[in-house]
Design an enzyme around this catalytic site. Structure first.
Site, PDB file in Angstrom:
ATOM      1  N   ASP A 298       0.874  -1.172   0.000  1.00 28.93           N
ATOM      2  CA  ASP A 298       0.000   0.000   0.000  1.00 28.93           C
ATOM      3  C   ASP A 298       0.911   1.221   0.000  1.00 28.93           C
ATOM      4  OD1 ASP A 298      -2.390   1.632   0.494  1.00 28.93           O
ATOM      5  OD2 ASP A 298      -1.568   1.834   2.516  1.00 28.93           O
TER       6      ASP A 298
ATOM      7  N   ASP B 237      -0.146   5.211   0.975  1.00 28.52           N
ATOM      8  CA  ASP B 237      -0.375   6.149   2.074  1.00 28.52           C
ATOM      9  C   ASP B 237      -0.489   5.421   3.410  1.00 28.52           C
ATOM     10  OD1 ASP B 237      -0.606   8.583   0.480  1.00 28.52           O
ATOM     11  OD2 ASP B 237      -2.472   7.722  -0.270  1.00 28.52           O
TER      12      ASP B 237
ATOM     13  N   ASP C  82      -1.440  -0.948   5.974  1.00 27.78           N
ATOM     14  CA  ASP C  82      -1.587  -0.324   7.293  1.00 27.78           C
ATOM     15  C   ASP C  82      -3.024  -0.261   7.778  1.00 27.78           C
ATOM     16  OD1 ASP C  82      -2.171   1.743   5.251  1.00 27.78           O
ATOM     17  OD2 ASP C  82      -2.379   3.055   6.979  1.00 27.78           O
TER      18      ASP C  82
END
Length: 231
Positions: free
Chosen positions: A9, A11, A171
């Protein structure tokens, strides 16, 4: 057999982009006469793409925006963010050494993000990280996006990898759910953008720094090898 693929991922995983994303959100909110939100709210607002960020931003102020207006605001958000995506965004500590070590091992690396592809490429280029990745696949890269498993699977294939030998690093609940939906192991960083503790997201492994990434991948591979041996 093709080398193992590690898909990241963007961001909240590779980069700390909260200030630039929240800055654009607050630009839109202020223009629409809505109070700005503090950067500290990023953990509960980010993680599902720009449109969701806008919707959550207005909802945090008790507002529900009708679809046609949100379509316009979303376009305006993308235009403004395009000019400010690397103002204050930085890679998390340890990211580049970890990427370099993975490449030295011969692994295939890619990005699967709900950020727009053009923004993702420009940001990684600005941070001098784009060369590590064989594919950078944003929300608009395919007909599906996270948490749909097809976004992840197609990103792996776009990078030249094998979906049967891949790991997702993220995240948020969106990232870990995507890996689960694809039947793949995952590593969750606990310093990203989520209002749910990383340990509760269902990832195969949780790390607190990128210097823990390779040991986590090694542990996942050892666990998988053990299951194969037993079966």
């Amino acid at each position: 057999m093709r080398p193992q693929t590690v898909i990241f991922d963007l961001d909240g995983t590779l980069v700390d982009s909260a200030r630039d994303l929240m800055g654009t959100l607050n630009f839109i909110l202020a223009r629409e006469g809505t109070p700005a939100l503090p950067v500290e709210k990023a953990h509960s607002l980010l993680g599902a793409g720009a449109r969701a960020l806008l919707e959550r931003g207005f909802a945090a102020n008790g507002q529900v925006v009708e679809t046609a207006r949100m379509d316009r605001l979303y376009r305006d958000f993308l235009d403004h963010y395009n000019e400010h995506l690397a103002d204050e965004t930085v890679a998390f500590e340890g990211v580049e050494p970890a990427l370099a070590a993975l490449k030295t091992r011969g692994l295939i690396l890619g990005v699967c993000t709900n950020k727009m592809t053009s923004h993702s490429v420009r940001l990684l280029e600005a941070l001098k990280l784009s060369s590590y990745f064989s594919a950078i696949c944003g929300r608009d890269a395919f007909a599906w996006f996270k948490p749909d498993a097809r976004h992840l699977i197609l990103s792996i294939e776009a990078a030249g990898g094998d979906p049967a030998n891949a790991i997702m690093v993220g995240d948020s609940k969106t990232d870990i759910d995507t890996a689960i939906n694809a039947g793949l192991p995952s590593v969750c960083v606990d310093f990203g953008y989520t209002d749910i503790p990383a340990i509760k997201l269902g990832a195969t492994r949780v790390i607190s720094h990128f210097d823990e990434l390779i040991p986590a991948i090694d542990a996942i591979n050892a666990q998988h090898a053990g299951r194969v041996a037993v079966s």
